[in-house]
Design a protein around this motif. Structure first.
Motif, short mmCIF file in Angstrom:
data_model
loop_
_atom_site.label_atom_id
_atom_site.label_comp_id
_atom_site.label_asym_id
_atom_site.label_seq_id
_atom_site.Cartn_x
_atom_site.Cartn_y
_atom_site.Cartn_z
N ALA A 61 -33.71 96.76 42.72
CA ALA A 61 -33.93 95.78 43.78
C ALA A 61 -35.40 95.37 43.88
CB ALA A 61 -33.45 96.33 45.12
N TYR A 62 -36.30 96.28 43.53
CA TYR A 62 -37.73 95.94 43.56
C TYR A 62 -38.10 94.97 42.44
CZ TYR A 62 -38.92 99.38 47.13
OH TYR A 62 -39.03 100.06 48.31
N GLY A 63 -37.19 94.75 41.52
CA GLY A 63 -37.45 93.78 40.45
C GLY A 63 -37.66 92.38 40.97
N ALA A 64 -37.23 92.10 42.21
CA ALA A 64 -37.45 90.76 42.78
C ALA A 64 -38.93 90.44 42.90
CB ALA A 64 -36.79 90.68 44.15
N TYR A 65 -39.79 91.47 42.96
CA TYR A 65 -41.23 91.24 43.13
C TYR A 65 -42.00 91.35 41.82
CZ TYR A 65 -39.80 91.88 47.94
OH TYR A 65 -39.16 91.74 49.14
N GLU A 66 -41.27 91.46 40.74
CA GLU A 66 -41.96 91.47 39.45
C GLU A 66 -42.34 90.05 39.07
OE1 GLU A 66 -39.46 93.26 36.55
OE2 GLU A 66 -39.77 95.31 37.28
N ILE A 106 -47.67 82.07 35.64
CA ILE A 106 -47.06 83.24 36.27
C ILE A 106 -46.45 82.79 37.58
CG2 ILE A 106 -47.47 85.48 37.33
CD1 ILE A 106 -49.68 85.97 35.36
N THR A 107 -45.19 83.17 37.79
CA THR A 107 -44.52 82.88 39.05
C THR A 107 -44.01 84.19 39.63
OG1 THR A 107 -42.39 82.53 37.96
CG2 THR A 107 -43.79 80.60 38.27
N GLY A 108 -43.92 84.24 40.95
CA GLY A 108 -43.44 85.47 41.55
C GLY A 108 -43.28 85.35 43.05
N SER A 115 -44.05 82.93 48.01
CA SER A 115 -43.81 82.67 46.60
C SER A 115 -45.02 81.95 46.02
CB SER A 115 -42.55 81.82 46.41
OG SER A 115 -42.66 80.58 47.09
N TYR A 116 -45.31 82.24 44.77
CA TYR A 116 -46.49 81.64 44.14
C TYR A 116 -46.14 81.20 42.74
CZ TYR A 116 -46.74 86.31 42.06
OH TYR A 116 -46.44 87.47 41.40
N ASP A 117 -46.90 80.20 42.29
CA ASP A 117 -46.75 79.67 40.93
C ASP A 117 -48.14 79.29 40.44
OD1 ASP A 117 -46.20 78.40 38.58
OD2 ASP A 117 -44.65 77.06 39.39
N ALA A 118 -48.69 80.08 39.57
CA ALA A 118 -50.05 79.85 39.06
C ALA A 118 -49.95 79.64 37.55
CB ALA A 118 -50.96 81.03 39.37
N GLY A 119 -50.71 78.64 37.08
CA GLY A 119 -50.65 78.39 35.64
C GLY A 119 -51.65 77.33 35.21
N GLY A 120 -51.63 77.08 33.95
CA GLY A 120 -52.52 76.07 33.37
C GLY A 120 -51.85 75.39 32.19
N PHE A 153 -56.52 66.67 27.96
CA PHE A 153 -56.32 66.83 29.40
C PHE A 153 -55.94 68.28 29.69
CE2 PHE A 153 -53.12 66.99 32.89
CZ PHE A 153 -53.97 66.72 33.94
N SER A 154 -56.63 68.91 30.62
CA SER A 154 -56.33 70.29 31.01
C SER A 154 -56.27 70.37 32.52
CB SER A 154 -57.39 71.27 30.49
OG SER A 154 -57.42 71.28 29.07
N VAL A 155 -55.37 71.24 33.01
CA VAL A 155 -55.24 71.44 34.45
C VAL A 155 -54.93 72.90 34.71
CG1 VAL A 155 -52.80 70.83 34.45
CG2 VAL A 155 -54.08 70.67 36.57
N SER A 156 -55.50 73.46 35.76
CA SER A 156 -55.24 74.82 36.23
C SER A 156 -54.98 74.75 37.73
CB SER A 156 -56.43 75.74 35.94
OG SER A 156 -56.18 77.04 36.43
N ALA A 157 -53.83 75.29 38.15
CA ALA A 157 -53.45 75.12 39.55
C ALA A 157 -52.59 76.28 40.02
CB ALA A 157 -52.71 73.80 39.74
N ILE A 158 -52.54 76.42 41.34
CA ILE A 158 -51.66 77.40 41.97
C ILE A 158 -51.01 76.74 43.17
CG2 ILE A 158 -53.58 78.33 43.38
CD1 ILE A 158 -52.10 81.03 43.30
N THR A 159 -49.70 77.01 43.35
CA THR A 159 -48.98 76.51 44.51
C THR A 159 -48.36 77.69 45.25
OG1 THR A 159 -46.96 76.19 43.20
CG2 THR A 159 -48.45 74.32 43.39
N LEU A 160 -48.36 77.60 46.56
CA LEU A 160 -47.87 78.68 47.42
C LEU A 160 -46.87 78.14 48.41
CD1 LEU A 160 -51.30 80.37 48.24
CD2 LEU A 160 -49.69 81.05 46.47
N ARG A 161 -45.90 79.01 48.78
CA ARG A 161 -44.91 78.65 49.81
C ARG A 161 -44.65 79.89 50.67
NH1 ARG A 161 -40.80 74.93 50.73
NH2 ARG A 161 -41.36 73.84 48.79
N GLN A 162 -44.91 79.76 51.97
CA GLN A 162 -44.71 80.87 52.89
C GLN A 162 -43.74 80.46 53.99
OE1 GLN A 162 -45.84 84.26 53.13
NE2 GLN A 162 -44.17 84.11 54.61
#
Length: 511
Positions: A61-66, A106-108, A115-120, A153-162
């Motif tokens: 069940a803790y795999g949800a936070y991997e 990386i998403t998690g 929830s977060y989604d960070a990438g480039g 063209f390069s982009v690096s960003a992170i999105t968050l949802r709480q």
């Protein structure tokens, strides 16, 4: 008739010898039987896997936070024909655009529900535009009006949802973890209860085995008395002191006792098999083992306190602990169902950096220098227009299930109190019977001895002696039955009050 009696005795000896042939005797104490059962009993082995399974489910069940790593690479090609735009003069020149891109991210999810989604992403754009349909534009790109361009063209960003309402203090993942924690404890209590019941089953069967062994001894003594009386009666019939009817009655008694002895031997064999079945997972290796109880039947006086037994049962019995854990588990479900009634209100935001250059390294430099930031933030709100019927009824149903679990717990607690009271009274009654049956056996022995002397003196009959022999056999059987029942009742009381492990000086450590 003498030959017939001798034949019966020889047949009995032959049967006993046949049963013992090929068998090995093994002397076992009650403690040794319990240890064997804890190691090899199938029910215990099966139940022992339950906590292990529950632990795997909890860890899973803790795999949800991997966090999840993702990567993508690809090429996209567009062949765009000339198009007409009424807002602009002329036509848009046809072009071919090839985009090669590589993305890593990386998403998690965090335990707070964030929830977060960070990438480039790095892309290479290559375009080929044909201006030949427009002569005034074509002259700008000699010799044939074709323009070749490329850019990185390069982009690096992170999105968050709480989440701020629904899924804020509990969500499906947190509910699953908390429920699985309860399931792990429930499985541990189930294992403890299974072990206690297995120990009690071994105790009950062991004392029945001792009774069966003692019963054979009682019947052997009865057969010895009946045979001796038959011999004496036959002699007196031959000389005319007694009528032939007395001899027939004595012979009938011998046959009756012999039948009872056969039944006692069968009961002993069945009890041995029952005990073996509890102690081993390889019955074939035990089938020719003659289990000899290493202990006799004694009545050790004990102090019975109903209040202490009730207190112990309510606080210690694993089946009650299981029901309390089930109630707590249902409380978690109610809490989750209540949360799902709320509308969805999420705080969302994102931040990123981008770079447009003629070389890939320069785009990374723009990102490093934070030359071209991008960001967004806001809230998202969602609510069912029908009143969220599914969530509200799910919440009401979970409340009813919790109430049902609470009533079930109270019912079982009351049942436990009744069980403890019944087993305590059974133990007290059995102990009293051990004293009265012992006295009855002593009086029966004295009565038989006195009647035998009267028979020798000619003032009694074999019929009366036969009756007293049967009464003595019944008294001896009642005595060992009372002793067996008392020990069984004490073991059952220990189970009902939840102290089986402590009474047998055992501890359980579930890993």
């Amino acid at each position: 008739m003498l030959r017939k009696t001798v034949f019966i005795l020889l047949l009995t000896t032959f049967v006993a010898d046949t049963r013992s042939e090929g068998q090995t005797n093994r002397l076992l104490s009650l403690s040794e039987c319990i240890q064997l059962a804890l190691l090899h009993n199938y029910d215990v082995q099966i139940e022992r896997l339950a906590p292990e399974i529950a632990r795997y489910n909890l860890d899973g069940a803790y795999g949800a936070y991997e966090p999840s790593f993702n990567a993508s690479a690809g090429e996209r090609f567009i062949n765009q024909p000339a198009t007409f735009d009424p807002k602009k003069p002329g036509i848009d020149a046809p072009y071919e655009l090839t985009t090669d891109s590589l993305g890593l991210g990386i998403t998690g999810l965090l335990p707070t529900g964030l929830s977060y989604d960070a990438g480039g992403t790095a892309s290479y754009l290559s375009a080929r535009t044909d201006f030949s349909p427009s002569p005034k534009d074509a002259v700008l790109f000699p010799p044939n009006g074709i323009r070749d361009t490329n850019q990185y063209f390069s982009v690096s960003a992170i999105t968050l949802r709480q989440p701020l309402l629904r899924d804020f203090w509990i969500d499906a993942y947190r509910q699953k973890i908390r429920v699985n924690k309860k399931n792990l404890k429930i499985s541990e209590m189930a294992l403890r209860w299974k072990i206690m019941n297995t120990i009690n089953a071994v105790q009950q069967t062991f004392y029945e085995l001792v009774f069966a062994r003692e019963k054979i001894r009682v019947e052997e003594k009865a057969l010895e008395l009946a045979t001796r009386l038959l011999k004496e009666t036959r002699k007196r019939v031959e000389v005319g002191d007694l009528p032939p009817l007395d001899e027939k009655q004595a012979e009938a008694q011998v046959q009756t006792v012999q039948t009872d002895l056969y039944a006692a031997e069968q009961a002993l064999a069945e009890q041995q098999n029952a005990l073996k079945n509890l102690m081993t997972d390889e019955f074939q290796s035990w089938v020719d083992v003659n289990v000899e109880p290493g202990e006799g039947l004694i009545a050790v006086p004990q102090i019975f306190d109903r209040s202490d037994s009730w207190r112990s049962a309510i606080g210690s019995r694993p089946d009650l602990v299981q029901l309390r854990l089930e109630l707590e588990k249902q409380g978690i479900i109610v809490r989750y169902r209540f949360n799902q009634i709320f509308p969805r209100l999420d705080l969302v935001g994102g931040y990123g950096l981008q770079g447009w250059r003629n070389s890939l390294g320069d785009t990374f430099g723009d990102i490093r220098d934070q030359s071209n930031p991008i960001y967004s933030y806001g809230v998202e709100f969602s609510i069912p227009l029908g009143g969220n019927r599914a969530a509200r009824n799910g919440y009401r149903a979970s409340q009813a299930v919790k109430q049902q679990a609470a009533l079930q717990l109270k019912k079982v607690e009351q049942d436990v109190l009744v069980q403890v009271d019944d087993s305590l009274k059974a133990a007290q009654s059995a102990y009293q019977r051990t004293n009265s049956t012992r006295e009855a056996r002593v009086y029966a022995e004295a009565a038989l001895e006195a009647e035998q002397k009267k028979l020798q003196n000619g003032v009694s009959t074999p019929f009366v002696v036969l009756q007293l022999q049967q009464k003595l056999t019944d008294a001896r059987t009642a005595e060992i039955r009372a002793l067996s029942d008392y020990n069984k009742a004490v073991a059952q009381l220990a189970l009902n009050e939840g102290s089986t492990l402590e009474k047998n000086r055992l501890s359980l450590d579930v890993k």
